[in-house]
Design a protein around this motif. Sequence first.
Motif, mmCIF file in Angstrom:
data_model
loop_
_atom_site.group_PDB
_atom_site.id
_atom_site.type_symbol
_atom_site.label_atom_id
_atom_site.label_comp_id
_atom_site.label_asym_id
_atom_site.label_seq_id
_atom_site.Cartn_x
_atom_site.Cartn_y
_atom_site.Cartn_z
ATOM 1 N N TRP A 284 -3.456 -24.000 11.523
ATOM 2 C CA TRP A 284 -2.240 -25.033 10.670
ATOM 3 C C TRP A 284 -2.823 -25.136 9.446
ATOM 4 N N ILE A 285 -4.221 -25.320 9.098
ATOM 5 C CA ILE A 285 -4.785 -25.187 7.374
ATOM 6 C C ILE A 285 -4.207 -23.962 7.192
ATOM 7 N N VAL A 286 -4.643 -23.524 7.737
ATOM 8 C CA VAL A 286 -4.800 -21.739 6.993
ATOM 9 C C VAL A 286 -3.173 -21.278 7.304
ATOM 10 N N ASN A 287 -2.382 -21.172 7.828
ATOM 11 C CA ASN A 287 -0.337 -21.527 7.131
ATOM 12 C C ASN A 287 0.303 -22.105 6.432
ATOM 13 N N VAL A 288 -0.605 -22.989 5.841
ATOM 14 C CA VAL A 288 -0.441 -24.291 5.021
ATOM 15 C C VAL A 288 -0.991 -23.518 3.906
ATOM 16 N N GLY A 289 -2.254 -22.811 4.066
ATOM 17 C CA GLY A 289 -2.469 -22.387 2.512
ATOM 18 C C GLY A 289 -2.503 -21.169 1.865
ATOM 19 N N ASN A 290 -1.619 -20.491 3.008
ATOM 20 C CA ASN A 290 -0.495 -19.034 3.226
ATOM 21 C C ASN A 290 0.372 -19.342 2.348
ATOM 22 N N TYR A 291 1.289 -20.542 2.534
ATOM 23 C CA TYR A 291 2.610 -20.691 2.082
ATOM 24 C C TYR A 291 2.759 -20.975 0.574
ATOM 25 N N LEU A 292 0.976 -22.012 0.942
ATOM 26 C CA LEU A 292 1.369 -22.510 -0.548
ATOM 27 C C LEU A 292 0.560 -21.084 -1.386
ATOM 28 N N ASP A 293 0.090 -19.994 -1.303
ATOM 29 C CA ASP A 293 -0.229 -19.284 -2.272
ATOM 30 C C ASP A 293 1.313 -18.768 -2.545
ATOM 31 N N ILE A 294 2.169 -18.484 -1.277
ATOM 32 C CA ILE A 294 3.527 -17.064 -1.780
ATOM 33 C C ILE A 294 4.661 -18.654 -2.744
ATOM 34 N N LEU A 295 4.455 -19.851 -2.615
ATOM 35 C CA LEU A 295 4.872 -20.643 -3.477
ATOM 36 C C LEU A 295 4.129 -20.914 -4.923
ATOM 37 N N GLN A 296 3.717 -20.490 -5.493
ATOM 38 C CA GLN A 296 2.986 -21.090 -6.085
ATOM 39 C C GLN A 296 3.297 -19.768 -7.040
ATOM 40 N N ASP A 297 3.102 -18.112 -6.081
ATOM 41 C CA ASP A 297 3.446 -16.424 -6.725
ATOM 42 C C ASP A 297 4.981 -16.739 -7.052
ATOM 43 N N ARG A 298 5.732 -17.710 -6.026
ATOM 44 C CA ARG A 298 7.487 -17.795 -6.720
ATOM 45 C C ARG A 298 8.033 -17.123 -8.084
ATOM 46 N N LEU A 299 8.782 -16.434 -8.931
ATOM 47 C CA LEU A 299 8.882 -16.633 -9.255
ATOM 48 C C LEU A 299 10.400 -17.478 -10.272
ATOM 49 N N PHE A 300 10.400 -17.404 -11.270
ATOM 50 C CA PHE A 300 11.846 -18.034 -11.826
ATOM 51 C C PHE A 300 12.079 -17.897 -12.867
ATOM 52 N N SER A 301 13.158 -18.437 -13.929
ATOM 53 C CA SER A 301 13.567 -17.804 -15.214
ATOM 54 C C SER A 301 13.257 -19.037 -15.878
ATOM 55 N N SER A 302 12.238 -18.879 -17.020
ATOM 56 C CA SER A 302 11.382 -20.039 -17.714
ATOM 57 C C SER A 302 12.916 -20.239 -19.101
ATOM 58 N N GLY A 303 13.272 -21.273 -19.186
ATOM 59 C CA GLY A 303 14.618 -21.735 -19.870
ATOM 60 C C GLY A 303 15.282 -20.340 -20.312
ATOM 61 N N LEU A 304 15.748 -20.427 -21.762
ATOM 62 C CA LEU A 304 17.327 -19.284 -21.754
ATOM 63 C C LEU A 304 16.917 -19.006 -23.304
ATOM 64 N N HIS A 305 17.305 -17.865 -22.814
ATOM 65 C CA HIS A 305 17.170 -16.684 -24.018
ATOM 66 C C HIS A 305 17.641 -16.872 -25.249
ATOM 67 N N VAL A 306 17.043 -16.279 -26.820
ATOM 68 C CA VAL A 306 18.013 -17.243 -28.073
ATOM 69 C C VAL A 306 18.615 -15.424 -28.000
ATOM 70 N N LEU A 307 19.663 -15.369 -28.695
ATOM 71 C CA LEU A 307 20.426 -14.186 -28.691
ATOM 72 C C LEU A 307 19.441 -13.618 -30.132
ATOM 73 N N GLY A 308 19.211 -12.127 -29.747
ATOM 74 C CA GLY A 308 18.524 -10.870 -30.320
ATOM 75 C C GLY A 308 16.613 -11.574 -30.929
ATOM 76 N N GLU A 309 16.227 -12.986 -30.576
ATOM 77 C CA GLU A 309 14.398 -12.608 -30.550
ATOM 78 C C GLU A 309 13.897 -12.066 -29.678
ATOM 79 N N ILE A 310 12.757 -12.069 -30.420
ATOM 80 C CA ILE A 310 11.840 -11.107 -30.004
ATOM 81 C C ILE A 310 11.259 -12.261 -28.836
ATOM 82 N N PRO A 311 10.795 -11.287 -27.863
ATOM 83 C CA PRO A 311 9.731 -12.502 -27.185
ATOM 84 C C PRO A 311 8.706 -12.822 -28.209
ATOM 85 N N SER A 312 7.741 -14.064 -27.892
ATOM 86 C CA SER A 312 6.685 -14.667 -27.971
ATOM 87 C C SER A 312 5.502 -13.644 -26.927
#
Length: 1294
Positions: A737-765
């Motif tokens: 079970w510990i191995v399964n929990v560790g695998n789940y946390l690995d999946i979770l921490q690697d999940r992507l999300f949109s960070s904030g909002l886009h500002v029109l015309g701005e070059i990414p930092s």
Amino acid sequence: MEDADIFIGSLIFDYDDALAVESLLEHVKGPKLFFECSSELMVHNELGTFSMKPKEGKEAGPPKAIKALISAFSSGNEEDKISSYLKLLKVGPSLLKLVPGEKAQDLRTWLQTYKYWNAGGSKNIEYMVQLLTKYYFHQDLKNLPEALTPPDIGLIHPLHEEYFKTPKEYLSWRLSQKCVDSANMKGLSLANNDAPCTALLLYRKHVITEQKYIMDLITQMEENGVIPVPIFINGVEAHTIVRDWLTTSYEIKEVTKGHLTRAPTYDNSAAIEVDSIVSSIGFPLVGGPAGSVTAGRNVEVAEKLLTSMNVPYFIASPLLLQSLEQWKKNGVLGLQSVVLYSLPELDGAIDTVVLGGLVGDDIELVDERVEKLCSRIKGWDLLRKTSNEDKRIAIIVYGFPPNVGAVGTAALLDVPKSLENILRRLHDDGYNVGDFATDSNACGESLVAALSVLSEESVIAMGAEKMECVLQNRVQQAIKGDKTIPDTLAKRNGGLGDAKVRAMDLTFDDLEKVLGKYMSEKIRRSWKEKDRSPGLSRTGDMVICGLEIGNVFLAVQPLLGLEGDPMRLLFERDLTPHPQYAAFYEFLSLPQHKGGFGINSFIHLGMHGTEEWLPGQNLGNDRESWCDELMDGTPNLYVYAANNPSESILAKRRGYGTLISYNVPPYGRAGLYLELANLKELLTEYRNSKSVDLRQPIWSNCLKAGIDAEVPLYINEEPYTDFDLPQDIQVGIFNEWIVNVGNYLDILQDRLFSSGLHVLGEIPSKSDMKSYLQAYFNNSLSDDECDQILVETPSEDLDLKENLLQKIFHFTQKHMPMFGNNQKASEHSSIAVESKVEEAKRIVSLLSKNTDEIDNIVVGLSGGFVPPKPGGDLLRDGTSVLPTGRNIHALDPYRMPSEGAWIRGQKIVEETIKQHLEQNEGAFPETIACTLWGLDTIKSKGDSIAIVLSLVGARPVKEGTGRVVRFDPIPLSELNRPRIDCLATLSGIFRDSFGNVVDMLDDMFERLAEADEPVDMNFIKKHALELKTDGVERPAARLFSNPPGDYGSMVNEVVNTGDWEDSKALGETWEKRNMFSYGRNENNGNGISGTARPQVLNKLLNTTERIVQEIDSVEYGLTDINEYYANTGALKTAAENKKSEGHRKKVSVSIVEAFNNAPNPSEQNIPVRELEDVLRLEYRSKLLNPKWRDAMVDQGSGGAYEVSQRMTAMIGWGATAKVDKFVFDQAAERYALDEAVARKLQQNNPEAFKNVVRRLLEANGRGMWETDEETLQKLRDLYSDADDMIEQLDSLYN
């Protein structure tokens, strides 16, 4: 055909028709001639020794002799090959006359036959028949009559009997006194010589066959104040006309400056300057009908030509495949929509206008539609010719839904900062924006805060006269430190620059004067005086208000409908816009001297508003379409998210929107935080020590975080739920079970999300650039590698210099030990790294062109050409969607599903069925529901279509050009499982945009329901027979959607207002809105779709055991937008409602997250997860994640609204599925009970914060969330305080 000596076929394109003709050709004794037919038939061209049939192992196409002749007449450009073919037809027979040999003479005869046919006219057809008769009876073919051939290309006008040879010759005559005298003599009106000059491309065949509409069109354009330059072509040479015969003031300037070089084929002696280009042909600019064989093949050529012209490119044509009656009933359908919309949009075409259609065998114009075309042309021309200083621009932002802090928000876009960027750029380009751009205190947040004040019902009720006073009072209160008012208004001058309130009160009589009696009467019938409350003052006047910033008018788009039901209009087609809504648009466009604002262009800022969703035709606006009325002739620049090519189609096609795409925000990785980070540390410590003392803390942390739901701990084959862990738990069980929990946390921490909002015309930092790269390459590039790429990638240079490749390779060798293990591995890896580096550099360079988002707004405001680009996102679609700032388009619906989508669809169904069998003791589901949305269909190129096909056991069939023409059943012996019935629920956009797919699916279901197969292996047939036995009509109907012309399930509107009793009611709402059946076989195949079939839907819901939903992007997950719970969640509830009382069986939902598009779909790993598991993953990685929260909270009012919206969605999911207690617990902790966060949310957006607290209390009140009384009291106090603040303002200024 059994007795036929010669066969002639033309315009046979339908696949079934082509197969039927092909099957009969063996009976024809002599020549077989096909002109302009499907590729399946063209290969059967045969005359004596001449044949187009390919030899074994060879591709189909013209024989070598023809190819050689074509190349002899070609300019050498690939795009000119088709037009060169027409030159061959003209002179080929003469060239071959002297060539000896039977093959050459048969080729000559075939070419001469084609020449007669192509020349057109009854006399030429007579000559053709004579030629074929002589050939058949082996008579002498010498001294054949010459084809009566009008020029292949020329110009015409009703006042001139002969053809003009060049545009210059034509225009010289058209602007002459001789033309004026002729017009006066014949009583025709001419446009003034300073009117817009428009190149009008016409079908040659319609000219030489004297179709009446041609001259009518030219005459009416003149009467409506546009000078047409009517150039007739065969259809394939449009690009050569633009390239060689047309120029513009922009191109002339750029050539003079040395910035542009014209093609060598440009003919200065023939070319003229035009203000716009109108194609009445449709299809692609390059190749016309022939160019559509490979859709998008030459879009780069078209884009380059039209960009160098830099004038609007319109499509306007009568319908040649539909009657006027069909158009009025159903809009533009099938292949006609591809010809006029899908294909031209690949080239950047805008403002398509349907000019008429078939009446019997005649092509007739609708005069009012020609007026509409001319109004669009003149609107763009006025915009182009008005000086920047004098241009008046309306920027429209949104405020729906009301009372939740939505003013000045848009999907994925930071509207306040984007406003700042637009206004400052306009100032730099000489537009009048007052003092905003030069005032260091002026900011977008203040503009949005001021607009929020002006949008309050109590302020509107006071009328136009008092609005400025109210706003200034708010500013003074903010300066005094009043916390009920956004602190941004405490800046000098309120942070508004010199923006002033501009407002007017209008009576219904005022509206009728500009709208006309016909449309005004429709509004009167729809909106009785008692219903006209939104946007009205206490005296009953309609209030139009906004901020005037120099010549820029900034306003919030009015609400559409009634209070408590503001979106009612979208779902009742017979309704009209609210009177104030109509007045808003009418008076913005009305010239100043007539009492209006006199704007030259709209900018609708962000995704999305409501104008394009108004009642009217689904496709092909007519006089009854409200978006057509309210946009009138005013150019409409629509700033839209690049990753939504689905809904943007409506803005483009119904709302006359010239799209300007904006990028998605940078991506972030979820990582682990708080209790999850602590759990990860405990796991690591346990792995290292195996300490028994750590077991209980690990278990307790899992319970607190809700991890046991996803990773249950099984003891005695049952999930363990007690708080105290058994002391005697087996080590092996716990460690596994510990191995399964560790695998789940690995999946979770690697999940992507949109960070904030886009500002029109701005070059990414730099950090944002790295986040894009790491998300795209799935973390296979290290931070150091990304840094190196960023340092050495100039944004303007895409070339990879050799020394950089060496540096990257040596760098990689140093940091990756796998390099250098052996020579072969080293060589292989160096190639891979170089390829990856090259791609990474290209991405950085393209992202650096985010500035095009503002640049192309300016191009649009100059009346220029905004270049096209496919819509999509970087992760899914790669670099083809970059750079942004483009007029985005969708794909050809006749090419779906693509090869990759077909492979993915089969894999998804395989995994879904496997998932179901494992959970149901090996029993196959009888029915699986699948949602087909326009967005995921376009972005995935047809995954959802492929899923439906795979479920029922069918495959796509393609004709010779690659277009999908039919869905055929896979034999059961090959399928090796039962055919699963499928309830296909269609979004309104899918229904309207993919009519051909809807018809093919409908045909497929009809055939499957009649298949000669046992019912235990064909559940479609089983259910259809049961329905037929009950006397139900159309038992094979499987494609269900909203009523014709309507969009949406309305479930999210109900959840937003809180006006619902229980989850069962939400399911019923969904069912009532989606009981309408679509497809070719509706109403006995008469083309009228959208019949209510509640009995069929009831049967399918009753047998539905599982639902499949694909998620196509990181940005729009299950918890990010309301549409998922309002459709998939409510569908699940509707199906569960049908189960027997007391035995209400859960309907499972398989979620397919298809974010990335692998180069090889067959190797792509596409996880299929249960709905509840994905909800937990999403909540943990986004809403409950401090990284996501802080990024949003830092985005001001827009970020606060994004948080608020997700809280509402959480209620939706709580009602239609299940949201775990830990989600509500942590949401309360992170947003309401964290004092610093709560304070910031309240300061940024008081209404949004109030909604956050309200939704938490609602969750408890509806039994979704149990918590302690202390927490509830804190929430009640917060809500009471927030409510008091807002009521204070209402009473203060009421």
